[in-house]
Design a protein around this motif. Structure first.
Motif, short mmCIF file in Angstrom:
data_model
loop_
_atom_site.label_atom_id
_atom_site.label_comp_id
_atom_site.label_asym_id
_atom_site.label_seq_id
_atom_site.Cartn_x
_atom_site.Cartn_y
_atom_site.Cartn_z
N SER A 1 -41.93 -11.75 -36.92
CA SER A 1 -42.54 -11.50 -38.22
C SER A 1 -41.73 -10.51 -39.05
CB SER A 1 -43.97 -10.96 -38.05
OG SER A 1 -44.77 -11.91 -37.42
N VAL A 2 -41.29 -9.42 -38.41
CA VAL A 2 -40.50 -8.42 -39.13
C VAL A 2 -39.16 -9.01 -39.58
CG1 VAL A 2 -39.26 -6.23 -38.89
CG2 VAL A 2 -41.58 -6.45 -38.02
N ALA A 3 -38.49 -9.74 -38.69
CA ALA A 3 -37.20 -10.34 -39.05
C ALA A 3 -37.36 -11.37 -40.17
CB ALA A 3 -36.57 -10.99 -37.81
N SER A 4 -38.40 -12.16 -40.09
CA SER A 4 -38.64 -13.16 -41.14
C SER A 4 -38.91 -12.50 -42.48
CB SER A 4 -39.82 -14.05 -40.76
OG SER A 4 -39.53 -14.76 -39.59
N THR A 5 -39.71 -11.45 -42.46
CA THR A 5 -40.01 -10.74 -43.71
C THR A 5 -38.75 -10.11 -44.29
OG1 THR A 5 -42.25 -10.28 -42.94
CG2 THR A 5 -41.41 -8.91 -44.73
N ALA A 6 -37.96 -9.48 -43.44
CA ALA A 6 -36.73 -8.84 -43.91
C ALA A 6 -35.78 -9.86 -44.52
CB ALA A 6 -36.05 -8.09 -42.77
N LEU A 7 -35.59 -10.98 -43.84
CA LEU A 7 -34.66 -11.98 -44.35
C LEU A 7 -35.18 -12.68 -45.60
CD1 LEU A 7 -33.34 -13.49 -41.03
CD2 LEU A 7 -32.13 -12.00 -42.62
N THR A 8 -36.49 -12.73 -45.75
CA THR A 8 -37.07 -13.35 -46.94
C THR A 8 -36.99 -12.42 -48.15
OG1 THR A 8 -38.59 -14.65 -45.59
CG2 THR A 8 -39.19 -14.33 -47.89
N CYS A 9 -37.21 -11.13 -47.93
CA CYS A 9 -37.34 -10.18 -49.04
C CYS A 9 -36.06 -9.44 -49.39
CB CYS A 9 -38.42 -9.16 -48.72
SG CYS A 9 -40.05 -9.92 -48.53
N LEU A 10 -35.10 -9.42 -48.50
CA LEU A 10 -33.86 -8.69 -48.76
C LEU A 10 -32.78 -9.64 -49.24
CD1 LEU A 10 -33.80 -6.32 -45.66
CD2 LEU A 10 -34.68 -5.84 -47.95
N GLU A 11 -31.89 -9.12 -50.04
CA GLU A 11 -30.77 -9.93 -50.51
C GLU A 11 -29.50 -9.11 -50.43
OE1 GLU A 11 -30.90 -9.41 -55.27
OE2 GLU A 11 -32.43 -10.69 -54.42
N PRO A 12 -28.36 -9.75 -50.38
CA PRO A 12 -27.09 -9.03 -50.29
C PRO A 12 -26.83 -8.18 -51.53
CG PRO A 12 -26.78 -11.38 -49.88
CD PRO A 12 -28.18 -11.19 -50.35
N ASP A 13 -26.15 -7.09 -51.33
CA ASP A 13 -25.74 -6.23 -52.44
C ASP A 13 -24.60 -6.94 -53.18
OD1 ASP A 13 -24.77 -4.31 -54.17
OD2 ASP A 13 -24.44 -2.80 -52.64
N PRO A 14 -24.80 -7.28 -54.45
CA PRO A 14 -23.75 -8.02 -55.17
C PRO A 14 -22.48 -7.20 -55.37
CG PRO A 14 -25.51 -7.41 -56.67
CD PRO A 14 -25.96 -7.02 -55.29
N HIS A 15 -22.59 -5.88 -55.22
CA HIS A 15 -21.41 -5.02 -55.40
C HIS A 15 -20.82 -4.55 -54.07
CE1 HIS A 15 -22.46 -5.08 -59.60
NE2 HIS A 15 -23.68 -4.63 -59.31
N GLY A 16 -21.45 -4.94 -52.98
CA GLY A 16 -20.98 -4.52 -51.66
C GLY A 16 -19.91 -5.45 -51.13
N PRO A 17 -19.15 -4.96 -50.14
CA PRO A 17 -18.12 -5.81 -49.54
C PRO A 17 -18.77 -6.96 -48.77
CG PRO A 17 -18.35 -3.80 -48.29
CD PRO A 17 -19.23 -3.66 -49.50
N ASP A 18 -18.18 -8.13 -48.86
CA ASP A 18 -18.74 -9.27 -48.13
C ASP A 18 -17.65 -10.05 -47.40
OD1 ASP A 18 -17.48 -10.42 -50.28
OD2 ASP A 18 -19.14 -11.70 -50.86
N ASP A 19 -16.61 -9.36 -47.01
CA ASP A 19 -15.53 -10.04 -46.30
C ASP A 19 -15.93 -10.27 -44.83
OD1 ASP A 19 -15.41 -7.44 -45.40
OD2 ASP A 19 -13.28 -7.18 -45.77
N GLU A 20 -15.16 -11.06 -44.16
CA GLU A 20 -15.47 -11.43 -42.77
C GLU A 20 -15.48 -10.22 -41.84
OE1 GLU A 20 -16.49 -14.39 -41.56
OE2 GLU A 20 -16.53 -15.01 -43.66
N ARG A 21 -14.60 -9.26 -42.08
CA ARG A 21 -14.56 -8.07 -41.23
C ARG A 21 -15.87 -7.28 -41.34
NH1 ARG A 21 -11.09 -3.66 -43.02
NH2 ARG A 21 -12.32 -1.98 -42.20
N ARG A 22 -16.36 -7.12 -42.55
CA ARG A 22 -17.62 -6.39 -42.76
C ARG A 22 -18.79 -7.14 -42.13
NH1 ARG A 22 -20.65 -2.26 -42.58
NH2 ARG A 22 -22.31 -2.23 -44.09
N LEU A 23 -18.82 -8.44 -42.29
CA LEU A 23 -19.89 -9.22 -41.67
C LEU A 23 -19.85 -9.10 -40.15
CD1 LEU A 23 -19.93 -12.46 -43.85
CD2 LEU A 23 -21.61 -10.61 -43.80
#
Length: 82
Positions: free
Chosen positions: A38-60
């Protein structure tokens, strides 16, 4: 999340119930408590990536590693309390 904690205290049989699932299509099915799912589902539903944050493969990879280490510690704590 507060309601989940209160419900878990009020109904410990539900809090301790686990299912085997792969809810996020990420790897093989694993044991999940209903509360964790339930917690994981809520977090993944309500949170979104930071559009200004790094999103390269190393960071992931770093994020996935941190989550896996955290989950392993939680699993270790849960198994030692049984």
């Amino acid at each position: 999340m507060h309601g989940l904690v209160v419900a878990a205290i009020a109904a410990p049989d539900v809090a301790g119930r686990e299912i085997v699932a792969s809810p996020f299509d990420d790897g093989p099915p694993q044991r999940w408590s209903l509360s964790a799912l339930s917690v994981a589902s809520t977090a993944l539903t309500c949170l979104e990536p930071d559009p200004h944050g790094p999103d390269d493969e190393r960071r992931l990879a770093q994020v996935y590693q941190a989550i896996n280490e955290w989950a392993s510690r939680l699993a270790g704590d849960a198994s030692s309390s049984e």
